[in-house]
Design a protein around this motif. Structure first.
Motif, PDB file in Angstrom:
ATOM      1  N   GLY A   1     -81.546   1.526 -29.331  1.00 47.73           N
ATOM      2  CA  GLY A   1     -82.696   1.713 -28.455  1.00 47.73           C
ATOM      3  C   GLY A   1     -83.051   3.184 -28.325  1.00 47.73           C
ATOM      4  N   GLU A   2     -84.323   3.453 -27.993  1.00 49.08           N
ATOM      5  CA  GLU A   2     -84.798   4.846 -27.938  1.00 49.08           C
ATOM      6  C   GLU A   2     -84.095   5.652 -26.867  1.00 49.08           C
ATOM      7  OE1 GLU A   2     -88.802   7.621 -27.785  1.00 49.08           O
ATOM      8  OE2 GLU A   2     -89.020   5.425 -27.678  1.00 49.08           O
ATOM      9  N   GLU A   3     -83.793   5.055 -25.760  1.00 49.38           N
ATOM     10  CA  GLU A   3     -83.339   5.845 -24.605  1.00 49.38           C
ATOM     11  C   GLU A   3     -81.855   5.729 -24.301  1.00 49.38           C
ATOM     12  OE1 GLU A   3     -87.371   6.864 -24.408  1.00 49.38           O
ATOM     13  OE2 GLU A   3     -85.453   7.824 -23.961  1.00 49.38           O
TER      14      GLU A   3
ATOM     15  N   PRO B   1     -88.555   0.815 -25.178  1.00 48.51           N
ATOM     16  CA  PRO B   1     -88.977   0.346 -23.846  1.00 48.51           C
ATOM     17  C   PRO B   1     -90.447   0.635 -23.557  1.00 48.51           C
ATOM     18  CG  PRO B   1     -87.602   2.296 -23.660  1.00 48.51           C
ATOM     19  CD  PRO B   1     -87.538   1.865 -25.089  1.00 48.51           C
ATOM     20  N   ILE B   2     -90.918   1.815 -23.944  1.00 53.42           N
ATOM     21  CA  ILE B   2     -92.343   2.137 -23.844  1.00 53.42           C
ATOM     22  C   ILE B   2     -92.722   2.908 -25.101  1.00 53.42           C
ATOM     23  CG2 ILE B   2     -94.185   3.279 -22.572  1.00 53.42           C
ATOM     24  CD1 ILE B   2     -92.648   2.982 -20.019  1.00 53.42           C
ATOM     25  N   ASP B   3     -93.391   2.234 -26.020  1.00 53.91           N
ATOM     26  CA  ASP B   3     -93.907   2.952 -27.181  1.00 53.91           C
ATOM     27  C   ASP B   3     -95.301   3.443 -26.817  1.00 53.91           C
ATOM     28  OD1 ASP B   3     -95.274   2.393 -30.370  1.00 53.91           O
ATOM     29  OD2 ASP B   3     -93.816   3.928 -29.835  1.00 53.91           O
ATOM     30  N   GLY B   4     -95.483   4.789 -26.937  1.00 49.30           N
ATOM     31  CA  GLY B   4     -96.719   5.381 -26.425  1.00 49.30           C
ATOM     32  C   GLY B   4     -96.478   5.994 -25.056  1.00 49.30           C
TER      33      GLY B   4
ATOM     34  N   ARG C   1    -108.337   6.794 -36.510  1.00 49.63           N
ATOM     35  CA  ARG C   1    -108.052   6.466 -35.113  1.00 49.63           C
ATOM     36  C   ARG C   1    -106.646   6.926 -34.775  1.00 49.63           C
ATOM     37  NH1 ARG C   1    -112.508   6.300 -35.198  1.00 49.63           N
ATOM     38  NH2 ARG C   1    -114.035   4.709 -34.608  1.00 49.63           N
ATOM     39  N   ARG C   2    -106.549   7.751 -33.694  1.00 51.20           N
ATOM     40  CA  ARG C   2    -105.236   8.187 -33.222  1.00 51.20           C
ATOM     41  C   ARG C   2    -105.044   7.536 -31.856  1.00 51.20           C
ATOM     42  NH1 ARG C   2    -100.345   9.060 -31.924  1.00 51.20           N
ATOM     43  NH2 ARG C   2     -99.579  11.189 -31.611  1.00 51.20           N
ATOM     44  N   LEU C   3    -104.341   6.382 -31.822  1.00 53.95           N
ATOM     45  CA  LEU C   3    -104.307   5.584 -30.591  1.00 53.95           C
ATOM     46  C   LEU C   3    -103.059   5.867 -29.776  1.00 53.95           C
ATOM     47  CD1 LEU C   3    -105.675   2.310 -32.216  1.00 53.95           C
ATOM     48  CD2 LEU C   3    -106.948   3.946 -30.795  1.00 53.95           C
TER      49      LEU C   3
ATOM     50  N   LEU D   1    -105.890   0.542 -42.613  1.00 54.97           N
ATOM     51  CA  LEU D   1    -104.730   1.253 -43.140  1.00 54.97           C
ATOM     52  C   LEU D   1    -104.065   2.020 -41.999  1.00 54.97           C
ATOM     53  CD1 LEU D   1    -106.438   2.789 -46.313  1.00 54.97           C
ATOM     54  CD2 LEU D   1    -104.626   1.062 -46.357  1.00 54.97           C
ATOM     55  N   TYR D   2    -102.803   2.341 -42.165  1.00 58.24           N
ATOM     56  CA  TYR D   2    -102.087   3.130 -41.168  1.00 58.24           C
ATOM     57  C   TYR D   2    -101.060   3.996 -41.882  1.00 58.24           C
ATOM     58  CZ  TYR D   2     -98.586   4.318 -37.652  1.00 58.24           C
ATOM     59  OH  TYR D   2     -97.683   5.014 -36.867  1.00 58.24           O
ATOM     60  N   TYR D   3    -100.896   5.247 -41.446  1.00 59.01           N
ATOM     61  CA  TYR D   3     -99.813   6.071 -42.000  1.00 59.01           C
ATOM     62  C   TYR D   3     -99.326   7.027 -40.915  1.00 59.01           C
ATOM     63  CZ  TYR D   3    -102.728  10.301 -42.350  1.00 59.01           C
ATOM     64  OH  TYR D   3    -103.506  11.406 -42.047  1.00 59.01           O
TER      65      TYR D   3
ATOM     66  N   GLY E   1     -92.544  10.565 -39.372  1.00 62.12           N
ATOM     67  CA  GLY E   1     -91.719  10.831 -38.204  1.00 62.12           C
ATOM     68  C   GLY E   1     -91.451   9.639 -37.305  1.00 62.12           C
ATOM     69  N   LEU E   2     -91.807   8.423 -37.755  1.00 60.60           N
ATOM     70  CA  LEU E   2     -91.538   7.258 -36.903  1.00 60.60           C
ATOM     71  C   LEU E   2     -90.041   6.988 -36.820  1.00 60.60           C
ATOM     72  CD1 LEU E   2     -94.284   4.624 -37.817  1.00 60.60           C
ATOM     73  CD2 LEU E   2     -94.255   6.322 -35.969  1.00 60.60           C
ATOM     74  N   ASN E   3     -89.603   6.625 -35.609  1.00 59.21           N
ATOM     75  CA  ASN E   3     -88.229   6.183 -35.416  1.00 59.21           C
ATOM     76  C   ASN E   3     -88.152   4.678 -35.660  1.00 59.21           C
ATOM     77  OD1 ASN E   3     -86.878   8.684 -34.342  1.00 59.21           O
ATOM     78  ND2 ASN E   3     -88.599   8.495 -32.892  1.00 59.21           N
TER      79      ASN E   3
HETATM   80  C1  LIP Z   1     -94.800   7.519 -30.300  1.00 59.48           C
HETATM   81  C2  LIP Z   1     -95.304   6.770 -31.504  1.00 59.48           C
HETATM   82  C3  LIP Z   1     -96.624   7.385 -31.984  1.00 59.48           C
HETATM   83  C4  LIP Z   1     -96.390   8.773 -32.378  1.00 59.48           C
HETATM   84  C5  LIP Z   1     -95.861   9.550 -31.207  1.00 59.48           C
HETATM   85  C6  LIP Z   1     -94.572   8.920 -30.677  1.00 59.48           C
HETATM   86  P1  LIP Z   1     -92.975   7.137 -28.420  1.00 59.48           P
HETATM   87  O1  LIP Z   1     -93.582   6.950 -29.911  1.00 59.48           O
HETATM   88  O2  LIP Z   1     -95.524   5.455 -31.151  1.00 59.48           O
HETATM   89  O3  LIP Z   1     -97.127   6.689 -33.081  1.00 59.48           O
HETATM   90  O4  LIP Z   1     -97.590   9.353 -32.840  1.00 59.48           O
HETATM   91  O5  LIP Z   1     -95.618  10.864 -31.638  1.00 59.48           O
HETATM   92  O6  LIP Z   1     -93.555   9.009 -31.642  1.00 59.48           O
HETATM   93  O7  LIP Z   1     -92.337   8.525 -28.409  1.00 59.48           O
HETATM   94  O8  LIP Z   1     -94.051   7.041 -27.423  1.00 59.48           O
HETATM   95  O9  LIP Z   1     -91.937   6.052 -28.283  1.00 59.48           O
END
Ligand code: LIP
Length: 307
Positions: free
Chosen positions: A99-101, A117-120, A220-222, A239-241, A244-246
């Motif tokens: 998990g992230e945290e 737990p909270i992405d974004g 789009r940077r959401l 498309l998406y790229y 640095g994604l975990n």
């Molecule tokens: C976020 C990702 C997002 C990326 C942010 C960050 P977080 O994850 O979902 O795509 O651009 O830099 O990594 O840190 O909110 O879990």
């Protein structure tokens, strides 16, 4: 009996649905099914979303920062992760957790729950309505380039949209199967992307963006990769790229995308991961991969460009 274990069918009851074939070398613990794991992922992600809606304070503050001083964690990130870990320890005690945290939890079942737990989190911090709870379970190493995602759910907290998928079972949004999506040509593609928490990374990503933008419809940077991958799955992005994604940012969303016919890959023939994650369909995906390779999107970053 833990959750994810199906009941024994009563004599004369309708035949059990066909179990999806698992890739070679992937086995499930006795009595565990993809459908059961999927139901648990949905239950966990939606419980996490309910907790956030219930307890989000009017003014959210930063509890701490992580990889840089603009990489925040909030009390809510920690509270949701703790809830997810407590439920998993009770309902899937033999499974591992990434998990992230929190710290990694080892397991003996061969399954690993990969949770965000909270992405974004930055969107959550600012009250921008694009953040999600993401829960997935994988077999094999907890590495996006080598794992097999078995089931996953992405729950968008503010509007409640819930995407989920099971390996070989397809993907749904709010319980409705996603419609098939056709590929768009690169030049008419709406492309999702994101930027990192380090200034040097953002400087490199900005350079790559100047190469990509003239070749596509728009960007789009959401702000939440898990939601971006689900929008890609249902055709709201072509498309998406992102570099640095975990693992927890992409585990569930990547299965929702592949279970609706998209491909998720890396560059230079490698699998998706921290180095680069690219998702899409058809020729446009291959053209974007080639464009990112030519632009050196996975190349060295000039750390001098510090904040
Ligand atoms: C976020 C990702 C997002 C990326 C942010 C960050 P977080 O994850 O979902 O795509 O651009 O830099 O990594 O840190 O909110 O879990």
């Amino acid at each position: 009996m833990t959750s994810a274990t199906p009941a024994t069918p009563a004599p004369g009851s309708s035949p059990q649905p066909e179990r999806p074939a698992l890739p070679d070398g992937v086995t499930l613990p006795e009595g565990v099914t993809v459908a059961g794991l999927r139901a648990l992922a949905v239950s966990l992600a939606t419980a996490g979303g309910a907790l956030v809606r219930e307890r989000r304070p009017e003014r959210v503050t930063v509890a701490a920062t992580k990889s840089s001083d603009v990489d925040p964690v909030t009390a809510m990130d920690r509270a949701v992760e703790e809830m997810l870990r407590t439920r998993l320890a009770a309902e899937r005690p033999d499974d591992a957790i990434l998990g992230e945290e929190g710290d990694d939890v080892a397991g003996s079942s061969g399954l690993t729950w990969v949770v965000d737990p909270i992405d974004g989190t930055v969107n959550y911090l600012y009250g921008v309505a694009s953040y999600a709870v993401s829960v997935a379970v994988v077999a094999g190493p907890a590495d996006p380039a080598r794992w097999t995602v078995l089931a996953g759910c992405v729950h968008s907290v503010v509007d409640g949209r819930t995407w989920d998928a099971g390996l070989g079972e397809g993907a749904t949004r709010d319980g409705v199967p996603l419609r098939p999506v056709g590929p768009a040509p690169l030049g008419r593609s709406l492309v999702g992307t994101g930027f990192g928490y380090a200034a040097s990374r953002r400087a490199a990503q900005a350079r790559v963006l100047t190469e990509v933008l003239p070749q596509v419809r728009d960007i789009r940077r959401l702000g939440a990769a898990a939601i971006d991958l689900c929008l890609l799955a249902e055709g709201a992005l072509d498309l998406y790229y992102e570099r640095g994604l975990n693992p927890w940012d992409m585990a569930a969303g990547s299965l929702v995308a592949t279970e609706n016919g998209a491909r998720v890959t890396g560059l230079r023939g490698s699998g998706p991961g921290e180095g680069m994650t690219v998702a899409g369909r058809g020729e446009a995906l291959d053209e974007l991969v080639a464009l990112l390779e030519r632009a050196g999107a996975d190349g060295p970053e000039d750390t001098a460009a510090s904040r």
